[in-house]
Scaffold this motif. Structure first.
Motif, mmCIF file in Angstrom:
data_model
loop_
_atom_site.group_PDB
_atom_site.id
_atom_site.type_symbol
_atom_site.label_atom_id
_atom_site.label_comp_id
_atom_site.label_asym_id
_atom_site.label_seq_id
_atom_site.Cartn_x
_atom_site.Cartn_y
_atom_site.Cartn_z
ATOM 1 N N ALA A 150 7.340 -2.115 4.271
ATOM 2 C CA ALA A 150 8.176 -1.092 3.626
ATOM 3 C C ALA A 150 7.573 0.301 3.797
ATOM 4 O O ALA A 150 8.298 1.297 3.919
ATOM 5 C CB ALA A 150 8.358 -1.421 2.150
ATOM 6 N N ALA A 151 6.256 0.382 3.817
ATOM 7 C CA ALA A 151 5.592 1.674 4.011
ATOM 8 C C ALA A 151 5.830 2.233 5.404
ATOM 9 O O ALA A 151 5.675 3.443 5.624
ATOM 10 C CB ALA A 151 4.089 1.525 3.764
ATOM 11 N N ARG A 152 6.210 1.361 6.348
ATOM 12 C CA ARG A 152 6.508 1.812 7.709
ATOM 13 C C ARG A 152 8.012 1.941 7.932
ATOM 14 O O ARG A 152 8.465 2.083 9.062
ATOM 15 C CB ARG A 152 5.921 0.825 8.744
ATOM 16 N N GLY A 153 8.794 1.869 6.848
ATOM 17 C CA GLY A 153 10.223 2.133 6.958
ATOM 18 C C GLY A 153 11.128 0.924 7.005
ATOM 19 O O GLY A 153 12.351 1.061 7.122
ATOM 20 N N ALA A 154 10.579 -0.288 6.910
ATOM 21 C CA ALA A 154 11.408 -1.484 6.993
ATOM 22 C C ALA A 154 12.168 -1.747 5.697
ATOM 23 O O ALA A 154 11.703 -1.423 4.604
ATOM 24 C CB ALA A 154 10.547 -2.698 7.336
#
Length: 322
Positions: A46-50
């Motif tokens: 999630a921190a990478r945009g997923a």
């Protein structure tokens, strides 16, 4: 592919592995997001945009545990929770049906949830607890949502060096005739996770969907909650005495690194149908002990096909080749 790919290994963390990777627009399912590796896996994705869909049996526990995921989400990343009890095929099917009804595709499925070294017991469907939860629950879930996985998608099954304890017993999977031993049962279930990846990969690679199995390493998480201190000490001694290498526990971010490496960073043709550890594809290793490599029986395609057929018979559901 990141520049960090060439340098990653046993001590790398999830953030090391995904350094510079943008997962915006990717949709990823992770099971077991109420603790440990599942929470860390969801966090870094999630921190990478997923857009992470996290599955857990206890949603209240999962909501509390995943606050760090929501607070750290960036670049459009987000987390949704869905209820999933892998020890109940009714729950598994309800979860899968709900996901299919939404019709949203998955770029990656990480079958992370599991139990370890439990006392003898049965799932609600009458399967030995570890085999039923670790293998059969995921077998039904993943196959039911396989249509949501398009070209380029991957399945990552969390296995373990514990697969070296035992091959799958295709004649007596529920210990109906075999004396029960918790680590033999665990080993069977972890070998089954590898077999499942091998056969799923064979069935789906022609359409660009690949599968792999990974060993996260020795990590102190809730997974060991059923073990006594004596059992834990014996297990650690086994790992320290095997292979002539020093043993040390991995941190949770180090333990989850191989999952995201195999699911996101590694070349698909490199990891498809294989077993990975320490952010690399493992070599085939015979011999006793738990350190390093994969037993050849775990990658045997004939054994994998036989387990698939047995699994279909046990769950009463057939999953034809795509």
């Amino acid at each position: 592919m990141t520049s960090a790919t060439q340098a990653i290994g046993a001590q790398s963390t999830t953030d090391d592995v995904l350094d510079g990777v943008d997962l915006s627009g990717r949709r990823i399912l992770v099971t077991g997001v109420s603790a440990g590796l599942g929470v860390e896996t969801a966090r870094v994705l999630a921190a990478r945009g997923a857009h992470v869909v996290g599955a857990a049996r206890d949603l209240d526990k999962a909501r509390k545990a995943t606050e760090i995921v929501r607070s750290g989400a960036a670049n459009g990343g987000r987390l949704d929770l869905v209820e999933l009890d892998l020890a109940s095929l009714a729950s598994v099917r309800a979860c899968a049906d709900a996901l299919v009804a939404r019709g949203e595709t998955f770029d990656l499925v990480i079958a992370n949830a599991g139990v370890m070294a439990t006392p003898f017991g049965k799932t609600s469907d009458g399967f030995e607890t570890q085999f039923g939860t670790n293998h059969l629950g995921h077998f039904v879930l993943v196959n039911r949502i396989a249509g949501l996985m398009g070209p380029g998608a991957r399945l990552v099954n969390l296995s373990s060096a514990g697969h070296r304890f035992s091959d799958v017993d295709l004649e007596d999977p529920n210990f109906d005739r075999t004396p029960y031993a918790e680590f033999v049962a665990y080993g069977r279930s972890k070998t089954a996770n590898i077999h499942f990846a091998v056969e799923f990969d064979r069935r789906h690679r022609h359409r660009g969907v690949r599968a792999t199995a990974v060993h996260p390493g020795g990590i102190q998480t809730e997974l060991g909650r059923h073990m006594t201190q004596e059992t834990m000490d014996a297990l650690v001694a086994n790992m320290r005495n095997a292979g002539g290498e020093a043993f040390s526990w991995k941190t949770i971010p180090q333990g989850a690194a191989t999952s995201v490496w195999a699911g996101v960073v590694a070349p698909a043709d490199e990891v498809g149908g294989r077993y990975c550890e320490d952010c690399h594809v493992a070599g085939i290793v015979e011999g006793e002990g738990l350190r390093g490599g994969v037993r050849p029986y775990a990658l045997d395609p004939d054994r994998a096909r036989a387990l698939w057929a047995l699994s279909e018979a046990m769950v009463g559901e057939t999953f034809p080749e795509a």
